[in-house]
Design a protein around this motif. Structure first.
Motif: not given
Length: 425
Positions: A88-90, A98-101, A106-110, A199-200
């Motif tokens: 649900a949070l996703l 709500q990202y701090k990227l 973001f690309s690295q996390v993906v 993603f956090y």
């Protein structure tokens, strides 16, 4: 949606009578009286089995030793609540961006720990074409770059409402959620369960927990509904048009919450073992707004490495993967090694809980919230079905209605959208 307050007293006295509750709990702790379980919507056979456990192991038992306090361990998602608070949070994080990227982060996390392979056949485009990780990752990163540049909550000037109406946002939501399910089902589950928490990155625990609180309250107020999200045909990108379904809404399982209070009133400690990140579940399990009363230190879950008080996109080194056999590892390392004994009660609903339900010689009852699943939990459920009505049953099944989120006074469950209850898959 809260049906009623949990009954703590010996006969029809509710938790709204704090003086009597305190007195009753104190007498139970002193070994003078056993606080009974509220029958509520429990299967009648389960009430009898759980009450026997309380009388045998609780503070009113002649064998009870305060210095060797018994304890119970509960899975969280789909056991203590209806549905999954981290999934649900996703969706909440996607919907509210709500990202701090940065786009580069973001690309690295993906790509963190995910193989560049084609997803299994269940995850094709709406036109039946295979989907490769590299293609859909490129689409999602491209969408995020546009969203980052345009959304006022990141680096742009447009409102969230304007952004949510854009084709780029709709593409981002559908493809990112599709990726989560595809990664979990195509590769070892550990990859997907860790991927969702990366993603956090750059958030502090307080920021993550504030977002989790908002997500929990939104999901509790939402209808239980399955929504299909399809990416726009105007933006096929490299991957093509994909679609996936999210089960919206969360409900408190009042019977589980009540059981936790009854266990504590009988001198039995309560712990949670979850395959979600522990800081997210701590919000739901411990905040007074939700009423479960589980201390933060009693939640064992996934963990991220920290840097300067913020999460990184790296899993905490040396920390076990708290799913399946890993939940047994966590209980042994964090609880059994310190206490010298295992839990008397374990509750779960899925393969992620199957091992901890059966791995401890000290466990008297393995409580299974019946989702009519196969696999490892299916084997445990079959044993429960064979033991129906046995006074000392090692495994018990508890039914629920997935359309309402309410427990049923039955071992059988009713799947979402179905009309007939079933006992096993």
């Amino acid at each position: 949606m809260q049906r009623r307050q949990f009954i703590h007293a010996l006969a029809a006295v509710t938790a709204s009578s704090p003086l009597l509750l305190t007195s009753t709990t104190a007498r139970a702790a002193a070994g003078n009286v056993s606080v009974p379980l509220d029958a509520a919507r429990w299967s009648p056979r389960n009430v009898q089995r759980l009450q026997l456990l309380l009388s045998q192991h609780g503070s009113a038992s002649a064998a009870y030793r305060a210095e060797r306090k018994p304890y119970a361990v509960f899975d969280w998602d789909n056991t203590c609540i209806m549905n999954d608070c981290e999934e649900a949070l996703l969706m909440y994080q996607i919907n509210h961006l709500q990202y701090k990227l940065t786009p580069e982060e973001f690309s690295q996390v993906v790509w963190r720990d995910v193989p560049d392979e084609t997803f299994i056949a269940d995850y094709k485009t709406v036109d039946g074409q295979p989907v490769r990780m590299a293609d859909i990752a490129a689409d999602v990163v491209s969408d995020y770059r546009w969203l980052y540049t345009n959304y006022q909550g990141l680096a742009g000037s447009r409102s969230l409402e304007e952004i949510q109406a854009s084709e780029q946002f709709k593409d981002f939501r559908a493809k990112l959620y599709f990726m989560y399910d595809a990664i979990c089902d195509s590769f070892p589950l550990e990859i997907g369960y860790k991927w969702i928490i990366y993603f956090y990155k750059n958030m502090s625990p307080a920021e993550l927990q504030a977002m989790a609180m908002a997500s929990n309250k939104a999901a509790l107020g939402d209808a239980l509904r399955k929504v299909r999200y399809e990416s726009p045909r105007s933006l096929p990108g490299k991957a093509g048009v994909v679609a996936d379904t999210h089960f919206h809404g969360i409900r408190v399982h009042e019977e589980i919450r009540g059981l936790m209070h009854t266990l504590r009133a009988n001198g039995i400690d309560v712990y949670v073992s979850t395959a979600s990140i522990d800081d997210v579940v701590r919000v739901f399990a411990g905040h007074e707004d939700f009423g479960y009363g589980v201390p933060a230190e009693n939640v064992i879950g996934l963990r991220l490495e920290m840097a300067d008080g913020k999460y990184t996109d790296r899993y905490q080194p040396g920390w076990h993967f708290n799913w399946g056999p890993g939940k047994t590892v966590g209980i042994r390392q964090q609880l059994q090694a310190k206490k010298g004994y295992g839990p008397i009660l374990v509750a779960g609903d899925s393969d992620g809980d199957a091992w901890m339900l059966r791995d401890f010689a000290d466990t008297s009852v393995g409580l299974i919230v019946n989702r009519m699943k196969k696999g490892e939990i299916g084997a445990d459920s079959k044993l429960a079905a064979e033991q129906l009505g046995q006074p000392q049953a090692r495994f018990i099944l508890q039914g629920r209605d997935e359309s309402t989120g309410l427990m049923l006074p039955d071992e059988q469950s009713l799947k979402y959208g179905k009309r007939e209850r079933k006992l096993l898959a």
